[in-house]
Write a protein that holds these residues in place. Structure first.
Motif, short mmCIF file in Angstrom:
data_model
loop_
_atom_site.label_atom_id
_atom_site.label_comp_id
_atom_site.label_asym_id
_atom_site.label_seq_id
_atom_site.Cartn_x
_atom_site.Cartn_y
_atom_site.Cartn_z
N LEU A 175 -5.11 -12.46 -6.92
CA LEU A 175 -4.83 -12.79 -5.52
C LEU A 175 -6.06 -12.68 -4.63
CD1 LEU A 175 -1.37 -11.02 -5.02
CD2 LEU A 175 -1.80 -13.47 -5.34
N GLY A 176 -7.17 -12.21 -5.20
CA GLY A 176 -8.36 -12.03 -4.39
C GLY A 176 -8.22 -10.91 -3.38
N ALA A 177 -7.51 -9.86 -3.76
CA ALA A 177 -7.26 -8.72 -2.87
C ALA A 177 -7.56 -7.43 -3.62
CB ALA A 177 -5.81 -8.73 -2.39
N GLY A 178 -7.50 -6.32 -2.91
CA GLY A 178 -7.66 -5.03 -3.55
C GLY A 178 -6.31 -4.48 -3.98
N LEU A 179 -6.31 -3.60 -4.96
CA LEU A 179 -5.06 -2.98 -5.38
C LEU A 179 -4.43 -2.20 -4.22
CD1 LEU A 179 -2.93 -2.22 -7.44
CD2 LEU A 179 -4.47 -0.43 -8.30
N ASP A 180 -5.27 -1.60 -3.40
CA ASP A 180 -4.73 -0.88 -2.25
C ASP A 180 -4.04 -1.83 -1.26
OD1 ASP A 180 -7.43 -1.80 -1.83
OD2 ASP A 180 -7.45 -0.73 0.06
N ASP A 181 -4.52 -3.08 -1.16
CA ASP A 181 -3.85 -4.07 -0.30
C ASP A 181 -2.44 -4.36 -0.82
OD1 ASP A 181 -6.18 -4.41 1.26
OD2 ASP A 181 -6.95 -5.92 -0.11
N LEU A 182 -2.31 -4.50 -2.12
CA LEU A 182 -1.00 -4.77 -2.72
C LEU A 182 -0.05 -3.60 -2.50
CD1 LEU A 182 -2.72 -7.02 -4.05
CD2 LEU A 182 -1.57 -6.51 -6.21
N ILE A 183 -0.58 -2.40 -2.71
CA ILE A 183 0.26 -1.20 -2.54
C ILE A 183 0.70 -1.06 -1.09
CG2 ILE A 183 0.15 1.32 -2.56
CD1 ILE A 183 -1.53 1.07 -5.15
N ASP A 184 -0.21 -1.32 -0.16
CA ASP A 184 0.14 -1.23 1.26
C ASP A 184 1.17 -2.28 1.65
OD1 ASP A 184 -1.50 0.93 1.56
OD2 ASP A 184 -3.08 -0.12 2.65
N ALA A 185 1.02 -3.51 1.13
CA ALA A 185 2.01 -4.55 1.42
C ALA A 185 3.38 -4.15 0.90
CB ALA A 185 1.57 -5.88 0.81
N ALA A 186 3.42 -3.53 -0.28
CA ALA A 186 4.70 -3.07 -0.83
C ALA A 186 5.31 -1.98 0.04
CB ALA A 186 4.49 -2.56 -2.25
N ALA A 187 4.47 -1.09 0.56
CA ALA A 187 4.97 -0.03 1.46
C ALA A 187 5.57 -0.64 2.72
CB ALA A 187 3.83 0.93 1.82
N CYS A 188 4.94 -1.69 3.22
CA CYS A 188 5.49 -2.38 4.39
C CYS A 188 6.82 -3.03 4.07
CB CYS A 188 4.50 -3.41 4.91
SG CYS A 188 2.98 -2.71 5.62
N ALA A 189 6.98 -3.56 2.84
CA ALA A 189 8.26 -4.15 2.44
C ALA A 189 9.37 -3.11 2.41
CB ALA A 189 8.12 -4.84 1.08
N VAL A 190 9.03 -1.90 1.98
CA VAL A 190 10.01 -0.80 2.02
C VAL A 190 10.45 -0.54 3.46
CG1 VAL A 190 10.37 1.66 1.60
CG2 VAL A 190 9.20 0.25 -0.12
N LEU A 249 -0.21 8.26 -6.72
CA LEU A 249 0.78 8.95 -5.90
C LEU A 249 1.61 7.94 -5.10
CD1 LEU A 249 2.10 11.35 -4.45
CD2 LEU A 249 0.09 11.44 -2.95
N ARG A 250 0.95 6.95 -4.52
CA ARG A 250 1.65 5.95 -3.72
C ARG A 250 2.53 5.05 -4.60
NH1 ARG A 250 -2.54 8.00 -1.48
NH2 ARG A 250 -2.73 8.15 0.81
N LEU A 251 2.06 4.74 -5.80
CA LEU A 251 2.89 3.96 -6.73
C LEU A 251 4.14 4.75 -7.12
CD1 LEU A 251 0.10 2.45 -9.00
CD2 LEU A 251 1.66 1.16 -7.53
N THR A 252 4.00 6.05 -7.30
CA THR A 252 5.15 6.89 -7.63
C THR A 252 6.17 6.88 -6.50
OG1 THR A 252 3.84 8.35 -9.05
CG2 THR A 252 5.89 9.25 -8.17
N LEU A 253 5.70 6.95 -5.26
CA LEU A 253 6.60 6.94 -4.10
C LEU A 253 7.29 5.58 -3.97
CD1 LEU A 253 4.39 8.87 -1.53
CD2 LEU A 253 6.51 9.67 -2.56
N LEU A 254 6.55 4.50 -4.24
CA LEU A 254 7.17 3.17 -4.20
C LEU A 254 8.25 3.04 -5.27
CD1 LEU A 254 3.99 0.97 -3.63
CD2 LEU A 254 5.87 1.27 -2.02
N GLY A 255 7.96 3.52 -6.47
CA GLY A 255 8.94 3.46 -7.54
C GLY A 255 10.19 4.27 -7.20
N ALA A 256 9.99 5.44 -6.60
CA ALA A 256 11.13 6.27 -6.22
C ALA A 256 11.95 5.62 -5.11
CB ALA A 256 10.64 7.65 -5.77
N SER A 257 11.33 4.70 -4.36
CA SER A 257 12.03 3.97 -3.30
C SER A 257 12.71 2.71 -3.83
CB SER A 257 11.06 3.61 -2.17
OG SER A 257 10.53 4.78 -1.57
N GLY A 258 12.59 2.47 -5.14
CA GLY A 258 13.28 1.35 -5.75
C GLY A 258 12.44 0.12 -6.00
N VAL A 259 11.15 0.16 -5.63
CA VAL A 259 10.30 -1.01 -5.79
C VAL A 259 9.87 -1.15 -7.25
CG1 VAL A 259 8.10 -2.08 -5.15
CG2 VAL A 259 9.43 -0.84 -3.42
N PRO A 260 10.09 -2.31 -7.88
CA PRO A 260 9.53 -2.54 -9.22
C PRO A 260 8.01 -2.65 -9.11
CG PRO A 260 11.27 -4.12 -8.67
CD PRO A 260 10.89 -3.45 -7.41
#
Length: 253
Positions: free
Chosen positions: A208-223, A185-196
């Motif tokens: 990166l030694g992180a969780g997938l949720d960490d990556l998704i949250d960082a992308a949300a912060c970039a938005v 769901l969060r990946l869909t929202l990021l994509g709809a916001s223009g994030v590749p």
């Protein structure tokens, strides 16, 4: 030719920080840094960065925490438990002081009880964030010019904004394990916001030694950083409050 990446989102991960950088269009990168200042010391620092970490520590904590926490929780429905109350500065600093973990935790709880009404100790999960909270606090107090370029974000509030200002009905994790429908769901929202979203996968997370949720949250912060630059961001409260050192106190989405 190097492409400028003016927007960045930062989310904490074990032993460091996950950084998502974005040009607002098709160029999106992910990296890991040990300390936040590394991002701003680089040759090409971002113009605006949103970080999933409290900025502005209170001297005293009332029921419900700081104004930002009190204001955003009602927006998030079942996700509001993800917004914790930030303890007082004295508790955070006691938690990163000298001594072993047990003694530091006891000192942090004592300081928190003395600086909250009603009195509240410190949850262990929050205590483990204290080094990162203190790191961001020190950076912004020692480098005041960064205060306009580094803002506090909460990923669930960012997703609320991306979702038409509606609470998400699926969690990221269930019983502390990734929950694929919630991540999708969060990946869909990021994509709809223009994030590749090609890099937002388990393979990148492992590298990166992180969780997938960490990556998704960082992308949300970039938005959110992009929304700040465009003058579209929402602030809770608006205008922001300020802590005892003049740091702005607001969650931005």
């Amino acid at each position: 030719m190097t492409v400028a990446l003016p927007f960045a989102g930062i989310d904490g991960c074990r032993g460091g920080w996950t950084v998502a950088r974005w040009d607002g269009a098709q160029v999106f990168t992910l990296a890991r840094v040990t300390h936040v200042h590394e991002l701003f010391d680089a040759a090409d620092p971002p113009r605006i960065t949103a970080i999933d970490m409290p900025i502005g520590l209170p001297e005293h904590v009332g029921a419900g925490g700081r104004a930002p926490e009190r204001l955003v929780r009602p927006l998030l429905g079942l996700r509001q438990s993800s917004v914790f109350s930030v303890p007082a500065r004295a508790a955070v600093m006691a938690g990163v002081g000298p001594g072993d973990e047990t003694s530091r935790y006891r000192a942090a709880c004592a300081a928190a009880l003395a600086s909250s009404d009603p009195p509240r100790a410190v949850a262990k999960q929050c205590f483990h964030l204290f080094p990162k909270m203190a790191e961001v606090d020190h950076l912004l107090r020692s480098r005041p010019k960064l205060r306009a370029r580094l803002v506090e974000c909460h990923p669930e509030v960012a997703f609320w904004a991306m979702n038409g200002q509606a609470a998400l009905d699926l969690p990221k994790k269930v019983k502390n394990r990734p929950y694929p429908p919630g991540l999708d769901l969060r990946l869909t929202l990021l994509g709809a916001s223009g994030v590749p979203c090609d890099l937002l996968n388990a393979q990148t997370a492992r590298a990166l030694g992180a969780g997938l949720d960490d990556l998704i949250d960082a992308a949300a912060c970039a938005v959110t950083a992009k929304r700040v630059a465009e003058g579209k961001a929402l602030r809770f409260p608006d205008p922001p409050e300020a802590d005892a050192f003049g740091l702005p106190v607001a969650i931005v989405a």
